[in-house]
Design an enzyme around this catalytic site. Structure first.
Site, PDB file in Angstrom:
ATOM      1  N   ASP B  12      48.330  42.858  27.686  1.00  0.00           N
ATOM      2  CA  ASP B  12      49.057  43.603  28.713  1.00  0.00           C
ATOM      3  C   ASP B  12      49.911  44.657  28.026  1.00  0.00           C
ATOM      4  OD1 ASP B  12      47.963  42.026  30.628  1.00  0.00           O
ATOM      5  OD2 ASP B  12      49.743  40.783  30.953  1.00  0.00           O
ATOM      6  N   ASP B 131      40.304  38.555  41.776  1.00  0.00           N
ATOM      7  CA  ASP B 131      41.306  37.485  41.796  1.00  0.00           C
ATOM      8  C   ASP B 131      41.072  36.702  43.077  1.00  0.00           C
ATOM      9  OD1 ASP B 131      42.429  38.654  39.553  1.00  0.00           O
ATOM     10  OD2 ASP B 131      43.980  39.727  40.682  1.00  0.00           O
TER      11      ASP B 131
END
Lengths: 197, 253
Positions: B12, B131
């Site tokens: 990230d 997701d």
């Protein structure tokens, strides 16, 4: 050393530039006939679709230029497939350096995903391009079409069926995999190619 | 079959720096995504994913610079994701040197984006991230915006559409498993893998090395992605690969 990378309407040509930079070579990316003809070595990189790419090469007159090159030439992925006679992708007549066809993978069972994507092994690598590259070294593939084994095969892979991972004829060399994305093994292969000059 | 199962660390990136901590004490700049990416590459990671979690315009430019530097210095394939909403974003990332892009919310909002990417750049550059969450009715529902907005789309139905539209791979994160470190969601993963002709990347839930083995065998996953177990040094990629090989799984060592 002057290395020309043939510029055409395909993605990710710059990963080849970066790979050569890491070897201390600053290549030129060009579709200019003279620049290509006068280079010490020529790389024909690839990612793209066969029919569209051939149309582009013909429009630029690069098909004839490539056929007549006498310095070391390396075709990568679609670059290798376009050096063959004919591709099932878009039913395309290609450059015909290697007198063999390009075929589409058909999965006989559902466990084989298409495209063949990821790290797979070099089987029976031989010749100058694979000096110091051990059998079963991993390289990065990403393709839905393949070239069958032939007299030109200098390394194999087996996915669904055995096929040409790499080919050579005279001054023409080709890899179905991407040496520029294949870590240290790919680097060694590119280095071997440059030593052919 | 020798095609290797892929191990993919995910980084990230916020304002040009990796967000999660790291155990690589010998790195000059532990927070530099390029240094970290190189380190993972040297440890034999098979691919890398860089997720831009910056919202600002400035941060976006910084991320593009990171992508450029990764492309110059790392010799394995890498994917970038986060903030990719239209074709011009894809073009920008590929021009900076990324091999693939990962799209998520934008694909659910406007599924034609998948077709456009496949047509313009080839299926191989298009990863669709999904997701999803298992709910009381026994169905997996897809979510938007990092799990904040629920949709009526179910996992298998959306997965099929994504593959039909020309995605090259699916990255599936189970919201029930993510962060829990109890293993990947192998049941839905194996359903996806059986139903779809494209590779499936498992994400969310890695806690120990056996979890990777299980997702490759039971989950029939083609690749496994993880973040914290790698960043905090709980699992070394080299050790993981050795273990998987001992367990009879084809890996690149």
């Amino acid at each position: 050393m002057k290395v020309a990378i043939i510029k055409y309407n395909a993605g990710n040509i710059y990963s080849v530039v970066h790979a050569l930079n890491r070897l201390g070579i600053d290549p030129i990316v060009t579709d200019d006939t003279v620049q290509i003809q006068t280079a010490d070595a020529v790389i024909f990189p690839g990612q793209g679709e066969a029919a569209k790419t051939m149309t582009y090469l013909k429009k630029k007159g690069l098909d004839e230029v490539i056929r007549q090159l006498r310095q070391p030439v390396l075709g990568i992925c679609i670059g290798m497939q376009l050096l063959c006679a004919y591709s099932e992708e878009g039913e395309t007549n290609c450059l015909g350096i290697f007198d063999v066809p390009v075929k589409r993978f058909h999965a006989p069972e559902h466990s084989f995903k298409i495209p063949h994507m990821g790290w797979d092994t070099l089987i029976k690598p031989n010749g100058a391009l694979y000096q110091g590259v051990p059998e079963n070294s991993y390289v990065y593939f990403i393709h839905s079409y393949y070239v069958p084994l032939s007299e030109y095969t200098i390394a194999e892979n087996d996915y669904i069926l055995p096929f040409s991972a790499s080919m050579a004829k005279d001054n023409f060399y080709a890899t179905q995999f991407h040496p520029e994305k294949s870590g240290s093994v790919g680097e060694a292969i590119l280095k071997n190619f440059l030593q052919l000059v | 079959m020798s095609l290797a199962k892929r191990i993919i660390p995910c980084l990230d990136v916020k304002d040009g720096q990796t967000v999660k901590g790291t155990n690589f004490v010998n790195l000059r700049q532990a927070g530099d995504p390029v240094e970290l990416g190189k380190k993972y590459s040297e440890e034999n990671a098979d691919e890398l994913v860089f997720l831009d979690i910056t919202a600002s315009h400035e941060g976006r430019k910084t991320f593009t610079d990171v992508v450029r530097r990764v492309a110059a210095e790392v010799s394995i394939p890498f994917t970038v994701g986060g903030g990719i909403n239209e074709l011009s974003d894809v073009d920008c990332m590929l021009n900076a040197g990324a091999d693939k892009v990962s799209i998520n919310s934008a694909a659910i909002r406007r599924p034609e984006l998948i077709d456009e990417i496949a047509l313009n750049f080839g299926s191989q550059v298009c990863i669709v991230a999904i997701d999803a969450k298992l709910e009381a009715d026994g169905k997996w529902y897809c979510y938007l915006n990092g799990g904040r907005i629920r949709t009526d789309r179910t996992l298998l139905e959306w997965g099929k559409e994504v593959a039909d539209r020309g995605a090259g791979e699916i990255l599936f994160t189970s919201m029930n498993h993510d962060g829990v470190k109890q293993g990947f969601a192998n049941e839905p993963l194996s359903l996806l893998s059986d139903a779809l002709p494209i590779p499936i990347i498992a994400s969310g839930g890695a806690g120990c090395m056996a979890d990777f083995r299980d997702t490759f065998i039971q989950g029939k996953s083609d690749a496994a992605l993880a973040a914290s177990v790698f960043h905090y040094g709980e699992i070394k990629i080299a050790d993981l690969k050795k273990y998987l090989k001992q367990e009879g799984i084809s890996v690149r060592i």
